[in-house]
Design a protein around this motif. Structure first.
Motif, short mmCIF file in Angstrom:
data_model
loop_
_atom_site.label_atom_id
_atom_site.label_comp_id
_atom_site.label_asym_id
_atom_site.label_seq_id
_atom_site.Cartn_x
_atom_site.Cartn_y
_atom_site.Cartn_z
N ALA A 155 0.82 -1.22 0.00
CA ALA A 155 0.00 0.00 0.00
C ALA A 155 0.85 1.27 0.00
O ALA A 155 0.43 2.31 -0.51
N LEU A 156 2.04 1.20 0.58
CA LEU A 156 2.92 2.38 0.62
C LEU A 156 3.74 2.45 -0.66
O LEU A 156 4.84 1.92 -0.75
N GLN A 157 3.18 3.09 -1.65
CA GLN A 157 3.84 3.24 -2.95
C GLN A 157 4.06 4.72 -3.24
O GLN A 157 3.14 5.52 -3.13
N PRO A 158 5.28 5.12 -3.58
CA PRO A 158 5.52 6.53 -3.89
C PRO A 158 4.81 6.92 -5.18
O PRO A 158 4.62 6.10 -6.08
N VAL A 159 4.39 8.18 -5.27
CA VAL A 159 3.70 8.68 -6.45
C VAL A 159 4.54 9.78 -7.10
O VAL A 159 5.42 10.36 -6.47
N GLN A 160 4.24 10.05 -8.36
CA GLN A 160 4.86 11.15 -9.09
C GLN A 160 3.79 12.17 -9.44
O GLN A 160 2.73 11.83 -9.96
N TYR A 161 4.07 13.44 -9.15
CA TYR A 161 3.11 14.49 -9.47
C TYR A 161 3.23 14.90 -10.94
O TYR A 161 4.34 14.95 -11.48
N PRO A 162 2.11 15.21 -11.59
CA PRO A 162 2.19 15.74 -12.96
C PRO A 162 2.94 17.07 -12.99
O PRO A 162 2.97 17.81 -11.99
N ALA A 163 3.52 17.37 -14.12
CA ALA A 163 4.27 18.63 -14.27
C ALA A 163 3.39 19.84 -14.09
O ALA A 163 3.89 20.95 -13.84
N SER A 164 2.07 19.67 -14.21
CA SER A 164 1.15 20.80 -14.06
C SER A 164 1.33 21.51 -12.73
O SER A 164 1.21 22.74 -12.64
N TRP A 165 1.59 20.76 -11.68
CA TRP A 165 1.74 21.38 -10.36
C TRP A 165 2.90 22.37 -10.35
O TRP A 165 2.80 23.46 -9.77
N GLN A 166 4.00 22.02 -10.98
CA GLN A 166 5.15 22.91 -10.99
C GLN A 166 4.85 24.18 -11.78
O GLN A 166 5.30 25.27 -11.41
N ARG A 167 4.05 24.05 -12.85
CA ARG A 167 3.68 25.24 -13.62
C ARG A 167 2.84 26.19 -12.78
O ARG A 167 3.00 27.41 -12.84
N VAL A 168 1.93 25.64 -11.98
CA VAL A 168 1.11 26.48 -11.11
C VAL A 168 1.98 27.15 -10.05
O VAL A 168 1.82 28.34 -9.75
N VAL A 169 2.92 26.40 -9.50
CA VAL A 169 3.84 26.96 -8.51
C VAL A 169 4.61 28.13 -9.11
O VAL A 169 4.74 29.20 -8.49
N GLU A 170 5.12 27.97 -10.32
CA GLU A 170 5.89 29.03 -10.96
C GLU A 170 5.03 30.26 -11.22
O GLU A 170 5.49 31.40 -11.08
N THR A 171 3.79 30.06 -11.60
CA THR A 171 2.88 31.19 -11.83
C THR A 171 2.65 31.97 -10.54
O THR A 171 2.67 33.21 -10.54
#
Length: 589
Positions: free
Chosen positions: A395-411
């Protein structure tokens, strides 16, 4: 050769605990981020008001969020969280072995390894991992070390108080962890006998607790919620009976978490009964041996604490117990922190580990094969919960966030405009395509460089809702769902609206509001809207300064306690990690 063997014997509990930690957390150690129910790690966190606990929501994640924000500015936040979690489990098992060496000197390696296994391989650890309470496990890990520090203080060793400061600081990563640690410390130091006067020991311990708890105490005192909680949360978060066990049997087996979906598969069948009997059999074998040592105050204190830690959560799930709890959360500020009653079962863990070691020690002297009893005990504890291995059954599996999150952070980083972020769909939990089947806390509050409004409302089960403390966030949520004008959002100091497109949840008439906003960025995952209008943010500089000072005090005590302990160990070879425990624990010790 003898010196080398002695060194390996002393190192064995630490290495063994590290190996168990690897077996438990294995898949999580790969690339990616922890995102499971209440656990959220992100590449970077920021020192927002939320991270400092300065919003009207309850300060349940301070100083945790502040520490992650500071460290993730240098090291990837996912690595930071994994490192803290690994260290917590490793130190929990190692600490149990050290506690046995201190309170049951001469026990040998086998009983110490059994104590490590009982401390690490149990339903409490499994269920808290599945619920995402990774930071709570730092408080759990501190408990056996707190016992060792208390014994050192009672013996008048110079490193004792430094050790306790370090333990309370580490446990203080969360409010619950600080409370768990101080309860154990007070119980051990209040017992009669030992060096110094008990009232002075307790007063000094209380002062340390207040100091390391300053971040969340100050945040709670300054919040607009009044410190009270929704009484519906008492029943929703009460301890739960597992198959074949009543509530008392479940918590006695270190299980019974309120969320029936955050449990290993073996605890959803009658194997829960078998596993509990196996664990309690290993623990029960040592109770007669501990009874013979009832003249030792610290052991008695741990026994009383364990009995209370099992009985009170079970009683709290009864009708009158729920009634008392509901009254308390409404009328007594801060008692909402106690509503998850099963988490206090952690206070029984030190006695369980000690009893298991004592039983193995006694039985091993009568066994025809040396070492057979510890091996059998370890096998029984592991068999009691077979699916804790390898990420609690994967159940403890690492996930990868889509690149969209980084674009929002940069904005958001590129915009100096003041104001907070509101998020759609409504609610605090998400089900993204990349996050698995279990609902997860919205990562936005820890991902974005601006304050994200959080209602604190939790949905328990299929329909039961527990209200949160975030009054302004609730107002904004209703404004969006009813299609309010941008002007109304500006009045609530909302500058941005983030729409998370790949998770289900209520949207209401929010499209009417979005149509009047400025879309600054979008893709298939996320859309970010800017709310036009002038926002005047009230002065928060003094509040941030006070909160930052409280967090720095906590960090200074944590670091200072560690440095002080190491220096006292170097000078005096004393303290709970020095390996020079007395050959016996005197009755007053």
């Amino acid at each position: 050769m003898t010196a080398r063997r002695t060194t390996l014997t002393r190192a064995a509990p630490s290495l063994y605990s590290l190996a168990l930690t690897g077996l438990i957390l294995g898949p999580l150690l790969g690339p990616g981020y922890l995102l499971l129910r209440d656990a959220v790690s992100t590449p970077r966190s920021y020192l927002t008001d939320s991270a400092l606990g300065l919003t009207d929501a309850a300060a349940r994640a301070v100083p945790q969020d502040w520490l992650i924000a500071v460290l993730s500015s240098v090291v990837d936040g996912g690595v930071v969280v994994k490192a803290i979690l690994c260290a917590a489990l490793w130190l929990a098992g190692w600490g149990a072995a050290r506690m046995v060496a201190v309170l049951l000197p001469g026990s040998g390696l086998g009983p110490q390894l059994v104590a490590s296994t009982v401390t690490l391989w149990n339903p409490y650890v499994a269920e808290r991992l599945l619920q995402g309470h990774w930071s709570l496990l730092t408080g759990y890990a501190a408990l056996p070390w707190v016992v060792c520090a208390a014994v050192a203080i009672r013996h008048g060793r110079p490193g004792g108080w430094w050790s306790l400061t370090l333990c309370l600081g580490a446990a203080g990563l969360t409010p619950t962890g600080a409370l768990l640690a101080v309860v154990v410390a007070l119980a051990a130091l209040a017992a009669p006998g030992g060096s110094g006067r008990a009232p002075l020991r307790l007063l000094r311990t209380g002062g340390l607790f207040v100091a390391v708890s300053a971040p969340w105490l100050i945040a709670t005192a300054g919040s607009g919620s009044g410190g009270t909680s929704d009484p519906a949360g008492v029943a929703a978060f009460a301890s739960r009976a597992e198959p074949g066990l009543g509530t008392l049997g479940s918590v006695a087996g270190l299980g019974g978490i309120w969320n029936s979906t955050a449990v290993p598969g073996s605890r959803t069948s009658l194997w829960a009964l078998v596993g509990t009997l196996l664990l309690l059999a290993v623990v029960g074998c040592g109770l007669p041996a501990l009874w013979r040592r009832r003249r030792y105050p610290v052991i008695v204190a741990l026994a009383v604490l364990a009995a209370a830690a099992v009985l009170l959560p079970a009683l709290g799930a009864t009708g009158w117990g729920l009634a008392v709890g509901e009254w308390a959360v409404v009328h007594v500020p801060g008692t909402g922190l106690l509503r998850d009653t099963q988490k206090w079962v952690a206070l029984a863990a030190p006695l369980y580990a000690l009893a298991a070691a004592a039983g193995v020690r006694t039985l091993n002297t009568r066994a025809p094969l040396p070492g057979a009893v510890p091996v059998a005990a370890i096998a029984a504890v592991v068999l009691a919960l077979p699916d804790l291995v390898w990420g609690v059954g994967g159940a403890l599996q690492p996930v990868q966030y889509p690149a969209s999150w980084q674009r929002v952070v940069e904005t958001l980083e590129a915009s100096p405009a003041p104001g907070d972020v509101a998020v759609l769909p409504a609610g605090m939990f998400r089900k993204f395509p990349y996050s698995g089947d279990a609902p997860v806390l919205d990562p936005a509050p820890r991902m974005l460089p601006a304050d994200v409004l959080q209602t604190g409302q939790l949905v328990v089960g299929q329909a039961s809702a527990v209200g949160g403390e975030g009054a302004r966030a609730s107002r904004v949520e209703q404004l969006l769902l009813t299609g309010a004008s941008p002007k109304e959002l500006v009045e609530e100091q909302v500058r941005w609206v983030l729409v998370e497109r790949t998770t289900p949840g209520p949207l209401g008439d929010s499209q009417h509001t979005l149509d009047d906003l400025e879309k600054t960025w979008e893709d298939d995952e996320l859309a970010l809207y800017r709310v036009p209008g002038e926002i005047t943010v009230g002065a928060t500089g003094s509040a941030r300064a006070v909160s930052t000072g409280a967090h720095l005090l906590w960090a200074a005590l944590l670091v200072g306690g560690g440095l002080g302990f190491l220096e006292s160990r170097r000078r005096n070879r004393a303290g709970f990690g020095a390996g020079d425990e007395p050959r016996h624990v005197p009755p007053g010790g």
